[in-house]
Design a protein around this motif. Structure first.
Motif, PDB file in Angstrom:
ATOM      1  N   THR A   1       0.850  -1.187   0.000  1.00 59.20           N
ATOM      2  CA  THR A   1       0.000   0.000   0.000  1.00 59.20           C
ATOM      3  C   THR A   1       0.882   1.232   0.000  1.00 59.20           C
ATOM      4  OG1 THR A   1      -0.183   0.313   2.402  1.00 59.20           O
ATOM      5  CG2 THR A   1      -1.685  -1.268   1.388  1.00 59.20           C
TER       6      THR A   1
ATOM      7  N   LEU B   1       3.391  -1.660   4.179  1.00 64.34           N
ATOM      8  CA  LEU B   1       2.645  -0.419   4.402  1.00 64.34           C
ATOM      9  C   LEU B   1       3.613   0.752   4.422  1.00 64.34           C
ATOM     10  CD1 LEU B   1       0.384  -1.719   7.319  1.00 64.34           C
ATOM     11  CD2 LEU B   1      -0.249  -1.530   4.916  1.00 64.34           C
TER      12      LEU B   1
ATOM     13  N   GLY C   1      -5.307  -4.196   0.078  1.00 60.90           N
ATOM     14  CA  GLY C   1      -4.148  -5.065   0.194  1.00 60.90           C
ATOM     15  C   GLY C   1      -4.505  -6.408   0.800  1.00 60.90           C
TER      16      GLY C   1
ATOM     17  N   THR D   1      -2.741   7.780  -0.734  1.00 64.63           N
ATOM     18  CA  THR D   1      -3.870   6.905  -1.030  1.00 64.63           C
ATOM     19  C   THR D   1      -4.061   6.741  -2.532  1.00 64.63           C
ATOM     20  OG1 THR D   1      -5.355   8.814  -0.839  1.00 64.63           O
ATOM     21  CG2 THR D   1      -5.140   7.395   1.082  1.00 64.63           C
TER      22      THR D   1
ATOM     23  N   GLU E   1      -7.513   1.366   1.624  1.00 61.47           N
ATOM     24  CA  GLU E   1      -6.319   0.900   0.928  1.00 61.47           C
ATOM     25  C   GLU E   1      -5.731  -0.342   1.603  1.00 61.47           C
ATOM     26  OE1 GLU E   1      -2.831   3.438   0.731  1.00 61.47           O
ATOM     27  OE2 GLU E   1      -2.723   3.017  -1.410  1.00 61.47           O
TER      28      GLU E   1
END
Length: 238
Positions: free
Chosen positions: A90, A163, A153, A94, A149
């Motif tokens: 991710t 992340l 994932g 965003t 998001e």
């Protein structure tokens, strides 16, 4: 959760190198991530953290070195095949589909990579967004968009979830909820976390890797990193 020492290596990186314009953003990095671990990757801006994880997930091609994932060489594997192998990443910013519903975002993320998108509601329940499933993602508050998001994932059923700055822009209450969420996710998924919020890092990480100028400056437990003089000088402001 089992101690880190008893875990099996999931990711093994050797001599990983990547240059841009003659500058080595990642410089001969060796890195091992254990199955079931929560690892934090920290360092000052420009240390090479995002380039490093982009090499792991295939968004940036490797210049030199090898990447083994679950015992298999994925160094030259395209990014979409790494997703199918079990790596989800991710982004720092965003990257949701604003005009689609929350549920559709999660379903689409799975379908684009060959996964079954039918479990979207279960994933949304896991991150606490099932009640917003039919709302347009672009209408959500920023903190909820970050959770969408993460759900996208998780919808890929990854073995490794990467992340990049997930708590950036979140309120204290949202950060606390995020910490609880990652602890829950880590029951079944290995987590690699790029994070500047040291409270989050110290609360979550079993081990911390510190990067500086494209190299690994230090690795250790939160307590070891907190007491490392080199890290204090380079990053923690001591």
């Amino acid at each position: 959760m089992a101690p880190v020492a008893a875990m099996t290596a999931l990711l093994d990186v050797r001599n990983l190198t990547r240059s841009f314009g003659g500058i080595k953003a990642v410089d001969s990095v060796n890195f091992t991530l254990q199955q079931g671990e929560i690892r934090a990757l920290i360092g000052p801006n420009g240390a090479g953290k995002t380039t490093f994880v982009s090499l792991i997930c295939g968004r940036v091609p490797v210049e030199q070195g090898t990447i083994l994932f679950n015992g298999k060489d994925i160094t030259r594997l395209p990014a979409h095949k790494r997703v199918r192998a079990g790596i989800a990443y991710t982004f720092q910013i965003t990257s949701i589909f604003a005009n689609l519903t929350v549920r559709e975002n999660v379903e689409l993320a799975g379908m684009r990579e060959g996964h079954d998108g039918s479990a979207a509601l279960a994933v949304l329940k896991q991150v606490g967004l099932d009640h917003l499933a039919e709302q347009k993602a672009g209408d959500l508050a920023y903190g909820h968009q970050r959770l969408v998001e993460i759900a996208m994932g998780l919808g890929l059923h990854p073995r490794l979830l990467i992340l990049d700055e997930p708590t950036q822009g979140l309120s204290e209450e949202e950060v606390a909820a995020f910490i609880a969420l990652i602890r829950e996710i880590a029951r079944n998924t290995t987590v690699l976390l790029i994070e500047h919020n040291m409270h989050v890092v110290m609360e979550l990480a079993q081990r911390i890797t510190v990067m500086q100028q494209g190299r690994i400056l230090a690795e250790g437990t939160p307590e070891e990193i907190r007491n490392d003089a080199d890290v204090q000088r380079a990053y923690l402001g001591a």
